[in-house]
Design an enzyme around this catalytic site. Structure first.
Site, short mmCIF file in Angstrom:
data_model
loop_
_atom_site.label_atom_id
_atom_site.label_comp_id
_atom_site.label_asym_id
_atom_site.label_seq_id
_atom_site.Cartn_x
_atom_site.Cartn_y
_atom_site.Cartn_z
N ASP A 71 1.00 -1.49 -0.07
CA ASP A 71 -0.15 -0.05 0.25
C ASP A 71 0.88 1.38 -0.38
OD1 ASP A 71 -3.77 0.36 1.26
OD2 ASP A 71 -2.20 2.13 1.33
N ASP A 78 4.09 2.22 -3.81
CA ASP A 78 3.42 2.78 -5.08
C ASP A 78 3.06 2.23 -6.77
OD1 ASP A 78 2.63 4.99 -7.28
OD2 ASP A 78 3.78 6.23 -6.93
N VAL A 79 1.93 1.86 -6.63
CA VAL A 79 2.02 0.77 -7.97
C VAL A 79 2.71 1.40 -9.21
CG1 VAL A 79 0.39 -0.76 -6.77
CG2 VAL A 79 -0.47 0.72 -8.42
N ASN A 87 -5.39 -5.18 -6.67
CA ASN A 87 -6.74 -4.17 -5.89
C ASN A 87 -6.49 -2.78 -6.11
OD1 ASN A 87 -9.08 -4.15 -4.13
ND2 ASN A 87 -7.30 -3.46 -3.20
N TYR A 134 -12.58 5.64 -15.29
CA TYR A 134 -12.62 4.25 -14.28
C TYR A 134 -12.98 3.64 -15.33
CZ TYR A 134 -14.33 1.39 -10.30
OH TYR A 134 -14.42 0.09 -9.23
N LYS A 162 -10.82 -0.08 -16.60
CA LYS A 162 -11.55 -1.35 -16.08
C LYS A 162 -11.87 -2.10 -16.89
CE LYS A 162 -11.94 -0.94 -11.48
NZ LYS A 162 -10.76 -1.50 -11.09
#
Length: 184
Positions: A36, A62-63, A89, A160, A164
């Protein structure tokens, strides 16, 4: 314990859905890596899992940072010896009309959802391919957090919805490329 001794790295797991996934995985016997942006939150979630008798560590990640993803994955492997499951996620939601949507906000959301999924997937696959299959033929599992917006559109949620939908495409590629390594 369906996940006994499996190692799962879950992004965005210091709170919300990610944390609940981590708790369920820990109850099912997995060794959990709480990845996270919030290191304190990740450590607190890991402490909660340890308090219930599970095994967990928190890692700052930090993805959208290639370095942090690679370092966090390396920490997971150093702590638990392997990586069996990666759950992408981490995500954010920004709501605004498309004609007023700031490009910087569009790029931020896409970076977290899609760049983050790419970077964590790549790091996980590299480790899973190196490990090889277990005795049952399992080489690993990559899971992407979707939503109703993975298949449908809603007003005010353009990036978003696009992100997705993009995750479905990435998932299909991972399924084809990972199959020969036992990764699903």
């Amino acid at each position: 314990m369906r996940l006994k001794d499996k190692v799962a790295l879950i992004t965005g797991a210091a709170s919300g859905i990610g944390k609940e996934i981590a708790l369920v995985y820990a109850r099912e016997g997995a060794k959990v890596v709480i990845a996270d942006l919030n290191q304190q939150g990740a450590d607190a979630a890991a402490a909660e899992i340890k308090a219930m008798g599970g095994q967990a560590i928190g890692v700052a990640m930090d993805v959208t940072s290639e370095q942090q993803v690679d370092e966090g994955t390396a920490k997971a492997v150093a702590a638990f010896g392997r990586l069996d499951i990666m759950i992408s996620n981490a995500g954010i939601q920004i709501v605004a009309p498309l004609d007023q949507f700031e490009f910087a906000k569009w790029k931020q959301l896409m970076a977290i959802h899609l760049d983050g999924a790419f970077l964590t997937t790549r790091a996980a696959l590299r480790q899973m391919y190196k490990q090889g299959r277990d005795a049952s033929g399992f080489g690993g599992s990559i899971i992407y957090m979707g939503s109703v917006h993975s298949k449908e559109a809603s007003k005010l949620k353009a990036p978003y919805v696009a992100a997705k939908h993009g995750l479905i495409g990435l998932c299909k590629v991972v399924a084809k490329e990972g199959a020969e390594h036992g990764v699903r």
